[in-house]
Every structure is written in structure tokens, then in C-alpha cells.
Motif scaffolding. Structure first.
Motif, PDB file in Angstrom:
ATOM      1  N   ARG A  89     -86.885  86.755   8.721  1.00 20.44           N
ATOM      2  CA  ARG A  89     -86.320  87.753   9.635  1.00 20.44           C
ATOM      3  C   ARG A  89     -86.950  89.119   9.446  1.00 20.44           C
ATOM      4  O   ARG A  89     -86.894  89.959  10.323  1.00 20.44           O
ATOM      5  N   GLY A  90     -87.491  89.382   8.242  1.00 22.45           N
ATOM      6  CA  GLY A  90     -88.186  90.612   7.883  1.00 22.45           C
ATOM      7  C   GLY A  90     -87.583  91.854   8.494  1.00 22.45           C
ATOM      8  O   GLY A  90     -86.475  91.792   9.007  1.00 22.45           O
ATOM      9  N   PRO A  91     -88.277  92.995   8.484  1.00 18.50           N
ATOM     10  CA  PRO A  91     -89.622  93.187   7.931  1.00 18.50           C
ATOM     11  C   PRO A  91     -89.622  93.390   6.403  1.00 18.50           C
ATOM     12  O   PRO A  91     -90.632  93.145   5.770  1.00 18.50           O
ATOM     13  N   ALA A  92     -88.499  93.799   5.813  1.00 15.90           N
ATOM     14  CA  ALA A  92     -88.492  94.064   4.369  1.00 15.90           C
ATOM     15  C   ALA A  92     -88.306  92.759   3.591  1.00 15.90           C
ATOM     16  O   ALA A  92     -88.016  91.710   4.158  1.00 15.90           O
ATOM     17  N   GLN A  93     -88.481  92.821   2.259  1.00  8.87           N
ATOM     18  CA  GLN A  93     -88.063  91.732   1.394  1.00  8.87           C
ATOM     19  C   GLN A  93     -86.547  91.577   1.551  1.00  8.87           C
ATOM     20  O   GLN A  93     -85.851  92.542   1.818  1.00  8.87           O
ATOM     21  N   PRO A  94     -86.019  90.364   1.349  1.00 11.36           N
ATOM     22  CA  PRO A  94     -84.562  90.221   1.444  1.00 11.36           C
ATOM     23  C   PRO A  94     -83.852  91.081   0.386  1.00 11.36           C
ATOM     24  O   PRO A  94     -84.362  91.237  -0.716  1.00 11.36           O
TER      25      PRO A  94
END
Lengths: 323, 323
Positions: free
Chosen positions: B240-245
Motif C-alpha cells: 500500500r506504501g509509500p512508506a515502510q509499514p
């Protein structure tokens, strides 16, 4: 022109026929004041001595007028809770939070963990420990359900402060219905109504709590408390800027146009109507011999008196940041 | 490489000595599934038919494994609550909320007003009305205190979802202690533990709730639930990103360095330790003849089984948005 003069020229509600002062304090005001000062030594919630002095003064005198028949110990505990709420709002909520909502969310989450009775996190500020101290003492003096109602109302207040922080820079975008619904939770009156049962040692059943005259009167008290505070704190919040205050006069001016004086006149009439509804409810509920419902009605009366009383205090008469 | 294959190569916890499957469902799974579909007709929480199907399936089978001895009516009500929570998190929380935290604050505030039993606001979305429906039925089947504990845990969850939304784009900045403290409240396990008493019709006293073996076991269950969900949902959240979970593997990789496989191995060992602690607690609490404490211990056992079971469900095996 000073804050006093500005306020004096604006329309204000007339409570002569519903809640005429003076509102006498109970016998424990000075004891409460000393207890608050001692408690703040232990829990340094407020950095400035002047802020501390003003807040301790309004809180002890206000609490003593809210529950004049409370015993000294219960009154001190109630006053500490009220002081804690106001201090948290002044330090971490309101305009300070608008610049950094994520920080308010973090501070609030720490408090949620205390309310949930989780193991303590490393302390970043004194508010969680002070809350834990308060909750331990409230829990010891009341029933499990009354304690849970108190902690529920505190959670709701924290949620409402977060809501406020996310909207305070753009009050004109807040729907009036949403503001009216949230306002009782930001002015602490819900917590005060719940605390009444613990402080004065009675407990409504769920069936009594659901009675139409109780609900109607509590709703009127909750509205009245928020709206008279909106009138009283308008100048102070305006001075803090930069936006218009997130406050009923602002929203009514957006909705109906006209001057801010027109909006004050509208709010004043709304206050008078709620005061009349409250008085009617109290009269209805106290026509029986003393029982739990009459005790609650008298508590609601004291709550309204103290909200009216506190609008005349220096905290609102002086345009001083944080005082 | 599909999500299945990626996950298969990563270290996973071994529960063979603590919670070995298979975990049998109770007799009301299909009834629950039909009830959930009917309830979603009345309260259209989820727009997509495929999302609806997946969520109804995992929730009914999961609920039936959580409380296999529950009666049909109580189980359906519990499953509806769980579905409501998951749907709210999917629709208004998580990554959707990160782009617009003020909107999540508004949605949450509407729910707070329902939890506070205030008069309804004009409906913007179906979640408040669905919550009101659930609360009315929970209130009717339990004690005032048990009801208040349930609504307290729901408030805490909403607060925790707000906390998550404010941090989800920058997980590397979240202190590990804060994450560990908040995680039980975002994975719904606290609500499930509280709901157990209502669904299975027993009630711990406050003194029992404060017993060291109860607190220790509940803490282990709460940790375990969050961490195994973190392992199971990692790929789905990464996609789902954009960041790390915002997830334990991410935070352990930040703290200790190494690869994401190393972090999975650490989390797996942590899970196994909590599972051992939970098993030990359950064994200790169930050595007496059946009583309230043994009932609670068996409920905790079912909760752990269902959390382990649900990690094998298609919701986590397929990298499908919203499924």
C-alpha cells in the motif's frame, strides 16, 4: 481600551430571573486552595508562578461554589481534577496544539494509556503521572461503574480537544451542528456532571439517567456552560490569534452575518433560553422529598452557578496569555 | 514473486508447543456469516462487494474460533462489532487517514458522540448509526460496568487509530516503547478481551481483574495479537506504501539494523515468548474447578487461537488492496 471595557460594551446574558447571584462558596475554599498549591508542587503542571496563582484561585473558588456541601477531601480531589484539565488544555491544547497536532495526539495517547490502566510509559511530562494519581484516588472512593463513567468523560474530553486543535485555525469551516455537539466536551462540564455523583456521594441508576427530565436538564446545563464560556473567553482567545476564536459568536457571525455584537446578542438569548430550561428542570426534579434525583438536580444547579460565577474572574477579565 | 512466496521465505513464529492448531470453529459460523451479510445490507459500511465478501468470511470464521462455545445471538453481535471495527479502520483509518488526519478526527468525533450517548448528528456516513445499533444491543445484554468497559475500549481504539494515522507516514520516528504500548489498542484485542465477558456471560470483579496472573496473561495476549498481526500484514501494508509499514519489523530494523528477515526472526522469537507466557498463565488459571477466572482464561485461549488462525486467511495471503 482594556479587555474589561470591550467586554462591557458587548451584549451579555441576563440571568436575574433564573440564576441570580451572588453564589456563595462552601466552607472549604481556602483548604482547597492550599491543597491545590501543594499538589502542584508534587506535579509541576504549570511552569509560570503567575499562571499557577490565577488558576489555583479560580479553581478553588469555582469548585467551592460548584459543590458547596462537599466534604473537604472530596472537594480537593475534584478541584485537582479540574485544575489538571484546565492546565492540560492551556499547556498542550488550544492554540499551542494547532501548530503541531501530532504532538497533541502523542500527549493525548500517553493519557489514554493511563486511562486504560496500562503499564506506565517513560515520563515525558508531568500530566500522565498526575492523572494516574487522581484516578487512583477517585477509584478508591466510588463504584466501578461511576469510576468508568468518569474515565469515559475524560476520554471524550481528550478526543474533543484533539478535534478542536484540528479546526482552531479555520473556525469558519466548522459546521455549526458539529460545534454545538462537541462544545460540552471541550468545556469539561460533562466531566463535572459525572464527578458530582462521586464528590457528593450519590449514584443514579441507568434508568434514572435515561429519564427525559434528567437528559433534558443535563443537555441544557451542558449547552449553557459552553456558551457562557464562549462569551467570557472570546476576547482572551481573540488576543491569542491569529484566527478568529473557534467559538459560538464567530460561527453565528458566519451563519447570520452582522457584527460581532449581533452575534453576542444571539448567544446571550440562547444562554437565557437554556438557563430557563435548566431552572424549569431543576424545579421539576426537586418538587419531591430529598432523593437521588433531587440530589442530582441540586448538583446541576451548583454547576450552573459556578459557570456563571467564573466568567467574572480575572482569568477572563484580563487579556493575559495563559492567565 | 507473489505475496505467498515472499512471506514463506521470511522467518515465522513456531507455536507448536504452545498453541498448536487446527483451531476448531464453533457450530454457528454459517449463521454468523449470514447475519453479517444481512447487517451490512442495513449498514452499508463497505462499498466493494469483494471487500465485503472477504471481510465477512474472515470475521465469521474468526469469531467462531474465538468463542466456539458462544450462543448464536451473542456470537453474531460480537462478529458485527469486529466487522465494524475492521471496516472503519480500512475505510477511514490506516493509510487513507494519513493523507487527511483532520478528516479522521472528524469521523472519530462523530463516533465519540455516539459512545457518549449524545443526541445523533446528521449522518455523513453509515458508521455512527451502525455503532449506535451495536451499542444498544450490547447494553441490553450486560451490566452497566461491563458496558462501560466495552465503550472505554472502543474509545481507546479510536484514539489509537488517530495516533497511528499521525505517524504512519514516518514510522522510523516512532519510539519503540510508544509503539509497543499503543499496538494492543490498534489491533482490537483489548476490545475483544472485554467483549469476551459479555459474549460468554461472566464478569470479573475489579479485584480479579487486578490479580497479577490475570494482568500478566492479558498483557501477553495483547502483545502477541499485535505482533503476529504485524508479521501477517507486513506485505499487504508494504504494497500500500509509500512508506515502510508502521509495524514492529520496521521499528526493530531501525533499532538493531540488519535485514527485514532478521527483524522477522526477532519478532518471531518475541511472539514465541509471549505465547509461552500466555500458555503458562492459562495453565495456572485453569488448575481450579470451573469458575469466573477459568472462564476468562479459556476465553483468552480462544482469542489467541483465532489471532493465530487469522494470519493464514486470504485477507493476508493476497496482496490485494482492501481485501
Amino acid at each position: 481600551m482594556t479587555g474589561d471595557q470591550v467586554t462591557a460594551t458587548r451584549p451579555q446574558p441576563d440571568f436575574a430571573s433564573t440564576f441570580a447571584g451572588p453564589f456563595p462558596a462552601g466552607p472549604h475554599t481556602e483548604h482547597t486552595e492550599r491543597r491545590l498549591l501543594g499538589w502542584l508542587e508534587e506535579h509541576p503542571l504549570l511552569p509560570s508562578a503567575r499562571t499557577r496563582g490565577t488558576l489555583v484561585n479560580i479553581t478553588s473558588h469555582g469548585a467551592s461554589r460548584t459543590f458547596p456541601t462537599a466534604d473537604a477531601e472530596a472537594l480537593a480531589l475534584f478541584a485537582e481534577l479540574l485544575l489538571w484539565l484546565t492546565a492540560f488544555d492551556d499547556v498542550h491544547g488550544e492554540v499551542n496544539a494547532a501548530c503541531d497536532p501530532a504532538s497533541l495526539v502523542d500527549r493525548t495517547s500517553e493519557l489514554m494509556l493511563v486511562l486504560a490502566d496500562d503499564n506506565p510509559l517513560p515520563a515525558v511530562n508531568p500530566f500522565p503521572a498526575a492523572l494516574r494519581d487522581l484516578l487512583t484516588r477517585f477509584r478508591a472512593r466510588t463504584s466501578p461503574a461511576a469510576y468508568l463513567r468518569l474515565t469515559a468523560s475524560l476520554r471524550d474530553t481528550l478526543m474533543a480537544l484533539m478535534w478542536e486543535a484540528h479546526h482552531v485555525t479555520q473556525p469558519e469551516k466548522v459546521p455549526l451542528t458539529a460545534y454545538l455537539a462537541m462544545r460540552p466536551h471541550t468545556v469539561f462540564v460533562k466531566t463535572i456532571m459525572v464527578a458530582a455523583e462521586i464528590v457528593l456521594d450519590y449514584e443514579l441508576t441507568d434508568a434514572q439517567r435515561a429519564l427525559e427530565p434528567i437528559r433534558r436538564t443535563e443537555t441544557a446545563v451542558a449547552n449553557l456552560a459552553g456558551w457562557i464560556n464562549d462569551l467570557a473567553s472570546y476576547e482572551r482567545e481573540l488576543a491569542r490569534g491569529p484566527a478568529q476564536p473557534l467559538s459560538l459568536p464567530t460561527l453565528l457571525k458566519v451563519r447570520h452575518g452582522g457584527t460581532i455584537e449581533d452575534a453576542f446578542a444571539r448567544v446571550s438569548r440562547m444562554c437565557e433560553k437554556e438557563a430557563a430550561m435548566t431552572r424549569q428542570g431543576i424545579t421539576h426534579l426537586t418538587c419531591d422529598p430529598p432523593n437521588t434525583l433531587t440530589a442530582h438536580a441540586r448538583a446541576l444547579e451548583g454547576i450552573v452557578c459556578s459557570f456563571i460565577w467564573h466568567t467574572g474572574h480575572a482569568r477572563y477579565r484580563r487579556n493575559v496569555d495563559g492567565a
